[in-house]
Design a protein around this motif. Structure first.
Motif, PDB file in Angstrom:
ATOM      1  N   ALA A   3       0.829  -1.207   0.000  1.00 51.80           N
ATOM      2  CA  ALA A   3       0.000   0.000   0.000  1.00 51.80           C
ATOM      3  C   ALA A   3       0.861   1.253   0.000  1.00 51.80           C
ATOM      4  O   ALA A   3       0.537   2.245  -0.671  1.00 51.80           O
ATOM      5  CB  ALA A   3      -0.922  -0.011   1.216  1.00 51.80           C
ATOM      6  N   VAL A   4       1.957   1.215   0.722  1.00 53.34           N
ATOM      7  CA  VAL A   4       2.875   2.359   0.758  1.00 53.34           C
ATOM      8  C   VAL A   4       3.523   2.561  -0.613  1.00 53.34           C
ATOM      9  O   VAL A   4       3.701   3.703  -1.068  1.00 53.34           O
ATOM     10  CB  VAL A   4       3.935   2.170   1.858  1.00 53.34           C
ATOM     11  CG1 VAL A   4       5.025   3.246   1.739  1.00 53.34           C
ATOM     12  CG2 VAL A   4       3.290   2.237   3.239  1.00 53.34           C
ATOM     13  N   ASP A  41       3.900   5.754  -5.646  1.00 60.51           N
ATOM     14  CA  ASP A  41       3.646   5.947  -7.080  1.00 60.51           C
ATOM     15  C   ASP A  41       2.715   7.133  -7.300  1.00 60.51           C
ATOM     16  O   ASP A  41       2.882   7.910  -8.253  1.00 60.51           O
ATOM     17  CB  ASP A  41       3.022   4.685  -7.663  1.00 60.51           C
ATOM     18  CG  ASP A  41       3.988   3.508  -7.702  1.00 60.51           C
ATOM     19  OD1 ASP A  41       5.210   3.737  -7.611  1.00 60.51           O
ATOM     20  OD2 ASP A  41       3.508   2.359  -7.804  1.00 60.51           O
ATOM     21  N   PHE A  42       1.739   7.296  -6.419  1.00 67.00           N
ATOM     22  CA  PHE A  42       0.817   8.440  -6.492  1.00 67.00           C
ATOM     23  C   PHE A  42       1.593   9.751  -6.375  1.00 67.00           C
ATOM     24  O   PHE A  42       1.365  10.698  -7.143  1.00 67.00           O
ATOM     25  CB  PHE A  42      -0.230   8.314  -5.386  1.00 67.00           C
ATOM     26  CG  PHE A  42      -1.016   9.567  -5.129  1.00 67.00           C
ATOM     27  CD1 PHE A  42      -2.073   9.926  -5.947  1.00 67.00           C
ATOM     28  CD2 PHE A  42      -0.698  10.397  -4.052  1.00 67.00           C
ATOM     29  CE1 PHE A  42      -2.802  11.097  -5.710  1.00 67.00           C
ATOM     30  CE2 PHE A  42      -1.419  11.549  -3.810  1.00 67.00           C
ATOM     31  CZ  PHE A  42      -2.471  11.903  -4.645  1.00 67.00           C
ATOM     32  N   ILE A  79      -2.856  18.651   0.458  1.00 70.49           N
ATOM     33  CA  ILE A  79      -3.646  18.002  -0.593  1.00 70.49           C
ATOM     34  C   ILE A  79      -3.068  16.632  -0.918  1.00 70.49           C
ATOM     35  O   ILE A  79      -3.798  15.627  -1.006  1.00 70.49           O
ATOM     36  CB  ILE A  79      -3.700  18.889  -1.852  1.00 70.49           C
ATOM     37  CG1 ILE A  79      -4.528  20.156  -1.572  1.00 70.49           C
ATOM     38  CG2 ILE A  79      -4.272  18.128  -3.039  1.00 70.49           C
ATOM     39  CD1 ILE A  79      -4.455  21.182  -2.683  1.00 70.49           C
ATOM     40  N   LEU A  80      -1.754  16.552  -1.102  1.00 72.61           N
ATOM     41  CA  LEU A  80      -1.144  15.269  -1.428  1.00 72.61           C
ATOM     42  C   LEU A  80      -1.215  14.299  -0.252  1.00 72.61           C
ATOM     43  O   LEU A  80      -1.365  13.089  -0.451  1.00 72.61           O
ATOM     44  CB  LEU A  80       0.303  15.469  -1.870  1.00 72.61           C
ATOM     45  CG  LEU A  80       0.489  16.063  -3.269  1.00 72.61           C
ATOM     46  CD1 LEU A  80       1.966  16.173  -3.605  1.00 72.61           C
ATOM     47  CD2 LEU A  80      -0.219  15.217  -4.317  1.00 72.61           C
ATOM     48  N   ALA A  81      -1.105  14.810   0.972  1.00 70.21           N
ATOM     49  CA  ALA A  81      -1.220  13.950   2.143  1.00 70.21           C
ATOM     50  C   ALA A  81      -2.595  13.289   2.185  1.00 70.21           C
ATOM     51  O   ALA A  81      -2.719  12.094   2.494  1.00 70.21           O
ATOM     52  CB  ALA A  81      -0.982  14.760   3.415  1.00 70.21           C
ATOM     53  N   GLN A 108      -3.449   9.242   1.976  1.00 67.69           N
ATOM     54  CA  GLN A 108      -4.296   8.550   2.952  1.00 67.69           C
ATOM     55  C   GLN A 108      -5.461   7.837   2.271  1.00 67.69           C
ATOM     56  O   GLN A 108      -5.872   6.751   2.710  1.00 67.69           O
ATOM     57  CB  GLN A 108      -4.782   9.566   3.988  1.00 67.69           C
ATOM     58  CG  GLN A 108      -3.652  10.058   4.886  1.00 67.69           C
ATOM     59  CD  GLN A 108      -3.924  11.402   5.533  1.00 67.69           C
ATOM     60  OE1 GLN A 108      -5.055  11.869   5.551  1.00 67.69           O
ATOM     61  NE2 GLN A 108      -2.879  12.017   6.075  1.00 67.69           N
ATOM     62  N   GLU A 109      -5.995   8.389   1.189  1.00 66.85           N
ATOM     63  CA  GLU A 109      -7.047   7.707   0.438  1.00 66.85           C
ATOM     64  C   GLU A 109      -6.518   6.408  -0.159  1.00 66.85           C
ATOM     65  O   GLU A 109      -7.200   5.371  -0.148  1.00 66.85           O
ATOM     66  CB  GLU A 109      -7.570   8.620  -0.666  1.00 66.85           C
ATOM     67  CG  GLU A 109      -8.364   9.818  -0.166  1.00 66.85           C
ATOM     68  CD  GLU A 109      -8.748  10.760  -1.293  1.00 66.85           C
ATOM     69  OE1 GLU A 109      -8.527  10.400  -2.478  1.00 66.85           O
ATOM     70  OE2 GLU A 109      -9.244  11.862  -1.000  1.00 66.85           O
ATOM     71  N   ILE A 110      -5.304   6.451  -0.679  1.00 66.32           N
ATOM     72  CA  ILE A 110      -4.720   5.254  -1.290  1.00 66.32           C
ATOM     73  C   ILE A 110      -4.403   4.198  -0.237  1.00 66.32           C
ATOM     74  O   ILE A 110      -4.579   2.993  -0.471  1.00 66.32           O
ATOM     75  CB  ILE A 110      -3.457   5.641  -2.089  1.00 66.32           C
ATOM     76  CG1 ILE A 110      -3.873   6.421  -3.337  1.00 66.32           C
ATOM     77  CG2 ILE A 110      -2.642   4.417  -2.471  1.00 66.32           C
ATOM     78  CD1 ILE A 110      -2.738   6.984  -4.123  1.00 66.32           C
ATOM     79  N   LEU A 111      -3.967   4.613   0.927  1.00 67.77           N
ATOM     80  CA  LEU A 111      -3.677   3.650   1.989  1.00 67.77           C
ATOM     81  C   LEU A 111      -4.944   2.931   2.446  1.00 67.77           C
ATOM     82  O   LEU A 111      -4.878   1.788   2.916  1.00 67.77           O
ATOM     83  CB  LEU A 111      -3.025   4.367   3.173  1.00 67.77           C
ATOM     84  CG  LEU A 111      -1.596   4.865   2.970  1.00 67.77           C
ATOM     85  CD1 LEU A 111      -1.141   5.664   4.186  1.00 67.77           C
ATOM     86  CD2 LEU A 111      -0.639   3.706   2.706  1.00 67.77           C
TER      87      LEU A 111
END
Length: 455
Positions: free
Chosen positions: A272-273, A278-279, A387-389, A393-396
């Motif tokens: 997940a990390v 990659d994001f 914003i990127l943080a 968190q959405e991807i995690l």
């Protein structure tokens, strides 16, 4: 993409003859509150260890510590468990330049007791006393500013309480310790021990250090189970350590030193990390850059209830700074670990850019030789990082807020009581000569592949 304004390191200025003493006093048992003098940025030396580096003795630790001091850092965190860390830090602080320019009273030394090895813990009175004596010798000092009981979750509440009481006896009767705290990972257990100490002794802990619990991946420390509970237990300062979650939140993954892959994160969490990394790449950033900036900047306010008003190291050359220059309120305390000078330079660039965005930070930035629009740039950078943080968190997903078990199921303390005397003075592995200390110099910051940070 806008580039970061070049910072002029404070070490480019002429060295003074001697730095000022930190204002500490103890009258009739009443000490200066730790929260009024502890710097909000602490240099962690867990990186001076075989876990993070294949050969910590090959690092320029003397030069790195000297550079940290000349950059304004005034606190160093170590532990006997961190391999040769205490020895290397002690040797760095004992060099002629450091001793002549930075008297012992001008900086903090924080260390720990209780953790002997990966599976060995000893919180007994004899071991606590021997550990303190050994740390004093290794660090070439006659007192320790703050001593933590290291990773309290691996021992019973009764053992932790006994160790705290013994440390306080050493503090009160021998004057070799000034402040006392605990450290560890599980948030709930840290709160339980802090409440136990207050209930049983009537005196709260000076500090509770948590690691990897306020990061891009886990922010439990900022919630009611974390800093709020600790504040209610009377804890004065709550430092946030390991904003990169022991190296998990890096594009290249966890560091693998001479001891192999020590990180407890599962394969699924690491995957997940990687997706989060990659994001960040797709948006022109590196995961570790966002992770460092977000944790340091957000904890400044989130950690303020148990923060500190010590020297913020904002970069005004050779001035004993005050956090009055950047708003005057408590700042959440963070512990950062670096292994090489370029990492230190870039971390300080990030830290000072964060300070630039605080109240009064713009004026301080100008005094330090930074850009006259530093305040504006810092505020805009904060929005972009936030914003990127949120995207990370959405991807995690479900891994956001996850905490691995500590200790792992089935853990049994491997420490034997007879080990106390036998191990007390066990020598560290024979090192190669550590490089000589060289004061930091001004100029361009070189490239560093392991921790590319941008303000």
């Amino acid at each position: 993409m806008a580039s970061t304004p070049t910072e002029h390191p404070s070490s480019a200025s002429t060295f003074p003859t001697r730095q000022k003493t930190i204002s500490y006093s103890c009258v009739d048992g009443h000490r200066t509150p730790l929260s009024s003098i502890l710097p909000p940025l602490i240099f962690g030396t867990a990186t001076f260890n075989h876990q993070f580096n294949s050969d910590p003795f090959a690092l320029d630790t003397t030069g790195l510590v000297t550079s940290a001091l000349t950059h304004g850092i005034r606190a160093f965190d170590t532990s006997p468990y961190y391999g040769p860390s205490e020895q290397l830090l002690g040797e760095a602080l004992a060099t002629p330049f450091v001793r002549e320019t930075f008297p012992r009273s001008s900086y903090f030394i924080l260390t720990k007791v209780g953790r002997v090895a990966a599976g060995e813990f000893d919180y007994s009175i004899p071991w606590v006393r021997q550990s303190i004596a050994r740390s004093l010798e290794r660090l070439h000092t006659d007192y320790l500013d703050l001593v933590y009981c290291h990773d309290v979750e691996f021992v019973s509440p009764a053992e932790a309480l006994e160790a705290v009481k013994e440390l306080r006896r050493i503090r009160d009767e021998e004057g070799k310790i000034r402040y006392i705290g605990i450290s560890g990972y599980p948030i709930d257990y840290l709160g339980e021990i802090a409440e136990l100490v207050l209930r049983e002794t009537g005196e709260p802990l000076d500090a509770v250090q948590s690691y990897a619990n306020f990061t891009l991946q886990n922010q439990t420390l900022a919630g009611p189970r974390g800093i709020q509970r600790l504040h209610n237990a009377g804890v004065d300062v709550v430092p946030n350590a390991s904003p990169l979650s022991m190296g998990l939140l890096r594009r290249q993954g966890v560091p693998v030193g001479a001891l192999g892959d020590f990180h407890p994160a599962s394969r699924e969490l690491r995957s997940a990390v990687r997706a989060a990394s990659d994001f960040c790449d797709r948006h022109g950033e590196k995961l570790e850059v966002i992770a460092i900036r977000y944790a340091l900047e957000t904890w400044i306010s989130a950690g303020a209830p148990c923060g500190s008003k010590g020297d913020p190291a904002s970069g005004v050359p050779w001035k004993q700074e005050s956090n009055d220059d950047v708003g005057g309120t408590k700042l959440g305390v963070s512990v950062i670990g670096v292994s090489r000078p370029p990492e230190l330079e870039k971390t300080m660039l990030v830290w000072r850019s964060i300070l630039d965005g605080l109240e009064g930070g713009g004026e301080t930035a100008v005094q330090a030789g930074r850009w006259y629009r530093a305040w504006e740039w810092s505020r805009n950078r904060r929005k972009a990082v936030q914003i990127l943080a949120e995207g990370v968190q959405e991807i995690l997903g479900d891994w956001f807020g996850y905490a691995w078990p500590s200790p792992a199921p089935g853990y049994v303390n491997q420490r034997k009581k007879q080990d106390v005397v036998e191990d007390a003075d066990a020598p560290l592995p024979t090192p190669a000569a550590s490089p000589e200390s060289v004061p930091a110099e001004g100029g361009e910051v070189g490239e560093e592949k392991s921790l590319p940070l941008r303000g």
